[in-house]
Design an enzyme around this catalytic site. Structure first.
Site, PDB file in Angstrom:
ATOM      1  N   HIS A 274      74.811  45.608  -1.195  1.00 33.05           N
ATOM      2  CA  HIS A 274      76.147  45.408  -0.594  1.00 33.05           C
ATOM      3  C   HIS A 274      76.824  46.710  -0.163  1.00 33.05           C
ATOM      4  O   HIS A 274      76.891  46.996   1.016  1.00 33.05           O
ATOM      5  CB  HIS A 274      77.081  44.571  -1.474  1.00 33.05           C
ATOM      6  CG  HIS A 274      76.556  43.208  -1.760  1.00 33.05           C
ATOM      7  ND1 HIS A 274      76.179  42.359  -0.763  1.00 33.05           N
ATOM      8  CD2 HIS A 274      76.315  42.549  -2.928  1.00 33.05           C
ATOM      9  CE1 HIS A 274      75.722  41.231  -1.301  1.00 33.05           C
ATOM     10  NE2 HIS A 274      75.794  41.327  -2.603  1.00 33.05           N
ATOM     11  N   ASP A 325      70.392  37.222   0.326  1.00 31.38           N
ATOM     12  CA  ASP A 325      71.306  37.087  -0.809  1.00 31.38           C
ATOM     13  C   ASP A 325      71.602  35.642  -1.204  1.00 31.38           C
ATOM     14  O   ASP A 325      70.803  35.003  -1.866  1.00 31.38           O
ATOM     15  CB  ASP A 325      72.595  37.871  -0.491  1.00 31.38           C
ATOM     16  CG  ASP A 325      73.493  38.045  -1.711  1.00 31.38           C
ATOM     17  OD1 ASP A 325      73.024  37.766  -2.835  1.00 31.38           O
ATOM     18  OD2 ASP A 325      74.652  38.475  -1.548  1.00 31.38           O
TER      19      ASP A 325
HETATM   20 ZN    ZN Z   1      73.173  39.249  -4.728  1.00 28.77          ZN
END
Ligand code: ZN
Length: 459
Positions: A274, A325
């Site tokens: 991220h 993700d």
């Molecule tokens: Zn994740």
């Protein structure tokens, strides 16, 4: 096995009349370009128009694919956020059994292959039964992910996740989190149990270590996890949400990226997932480490995480890759398009990462193939001798690519078309997608349908 390509993207650039020979193990044994086309075509097992290195999908939580689309209604709270989404995810987890997890994983891995990914880096944090009791075999669910990869054939890098606490203050795990929890000692045993399955998986499979995040792992255990990983893949969520940054800052005295870089030797085997909440100084410092920023642009959009400082990071030589993700949608072209468009919307510009030599599509594609391979601990990401034959083919007959050459092929794929241009994918030489369809599509899809019918009734 030999593949002849009219055009291919090699480390030195676009080449014509390329012949790739793949050995029995799945590695590229030899490579030549500008070969005599007629002769090469006659001896090749496959003749393809456009050959590219197939990237790794560097971040996935497979089970979340099954709850895609279920969290788009407003809850009771004034603002729907990552944290309310997480409550739904926890509720969903309560009903998942080992067979479900295996079936969902095989399905999402198949979708990844059809999108053009050759490898699934699975950030695997569901370890125990719904009440938190370990399974008879501690690494049961890790083995289920491994079993799924045998069904789908995808190259697997499994990252068993260490998850200790419900927050930086070391509060105990909440009810939705008890399936994840281990102290370091038990985690080390689980990791050992997961590693034991490797001889039963294809030789390109790998294992790494994933301390979940600075909010879920204590400082001592983080050091132990880093040691356990050695020089292998080491992944961690970092600086995804503003609230997370504030919590880490309050507890540990520094912002997550600042803290990590000051307290650990972050090196090339690290992948930080991220990094949507970084200052310019943090962005520059992370870029200098050679570690990978693991971006998940579709999920980060879906969860309202924020925008990664991609233009600055790349200008400082930072390395990155992409992952799906939450798996709300599996699309290689869309991850790259979303990344680029987020930069444009923020900066009110165009072609934000392109250079005078390389187009936007080329810069992005080469970044994520190299970065994905590095994050997966997998020798791939480039069509070169000795690398795993992770390859994808684009449809030369598509109207979108008619008469298109060089970098513009990638620009058309990413910005003007989508993954439907992907016709064939090999993972370590395993030919798993043909004519745009996975070779075991019927059985994997029908098992997924059965599981979803039950889950929808129970959820
Ligand atoms: Zn994740």
């Amino acid at each position: 096995m030999k593949i002849y390509a009219d055009t291919a993207l090699l480390p030195e650039g676009w080449k014509s009349n390329v012949l790739v020979e793949i050995d029995k193990v799945g590695r590229i044994a030899s490579l030549s370009s500008d070969v005599e086309a007629a002769k090469a075509k006659a001896t090749a097992d496959h003749r393809v128009p456009i050959l590219l290195p197939a990237p790794a999908n560097l971040h996935s939580h497979a089970f979340q694919r099954a709850m895609a689309g279920m969290s788009e209604r407003r809850g009771a709270e004034a603002l729907d956020t990552f944290w309310t989404w997480r409550q739904i995810m926890y509720r969903f987890l309560d009903i998942l059994k080992p067979d479900d997890i295996e079936t969902i994983a095989a399905f999402v891995q198949m979708e990844m292959l059809e999108a053009g990914y050759a490898c699934n880096v699975e950030f695997h944090y569901v370890h125990h039964q719904p009440d938190g009791t370990p399974y008879a075999a501690l690494a049961e669910l890790s083995h289920r992910i491994g079993a799924a990869s045998l069904d789908s054939g995808i190259g697997l890098t499994l990252l068993p996740v260490l998850y200790q606490y419900g927050g930086c203050d070391k509060r105990p795990l909440g009810p939705g989190q008890i399936r994840f929890g281990n102290d370091f000692e038990r985690f080390a045993k689980l990791h050992q149990g997961a590693t034991a399955m490797l001889p039963n998986l294809p030789v390109d499979s790998a294992i790494g270590v994933a301390p979940h995040s600075l909010r879920a792992v204590g400082q001592d255990a983080l050091r132990d996890a880093v040691q356990l990983a050695g020089s292998g893949p080491l992944h961690m969520h970092l600086a995804e949400q503003v609230k997370e940054v504030e919590e880490v800052e309050a507890a540990w005295g520094a912002r997550p990226t600042d803290w990590l870089l000051a307290n650990h030797q972050v090196a090339e085997n690290w992948c930080l997932i991220h990094c949507t909440q970084m200052t310019d100084a943090e962005t520059d410092a992370l870029a200098a480490t050679g570690a990978i920023a693991g971006l998940c642009p579709i999920t980060e959009s879906s969860l309202g995480d924020g925008i990664f400082n991609g233009v600055r990071y790349l200008s400082k030589g930072g390395r990155l890759g992409v992952g799906s993700d939450s798996n709300i949608r599996i699309s290689l072209s869309e991850e790259l398009r979303t990344f680029e468009y987020s930069q444009r919307l923020r900066d009110r510009c165009r072609a934000s990462v392109a250079t005078t030599e390389r187009s936007t599509g080329r810069v992005l594609f080469e970044a994520v193939t190299a970065g994905g391979a590095q994050a997966a601990g997998r020798k791939s990401g480039r069509i070169e001798e000795g690398a795993w034959a992770d390859l994808l083919v684009l449809d030369g007959k598509s109207l979108m690519l008619d008469g298109v050459k060089g970098d513009e092929i990638l620009d058309m794929f990413i910005f003007a078309a989508d993954d439907r241009l992907v016709t064939d994918v090999w993972s370590a030489g395993r030919h798993l997608v043909k004519d745009g369809c996975h070779v075991a599509s019927d059985s994997i899809r029908s098992r997924y349908r059965e599981v979803m019918t039950r889950l929808r009734q129970e959820f």
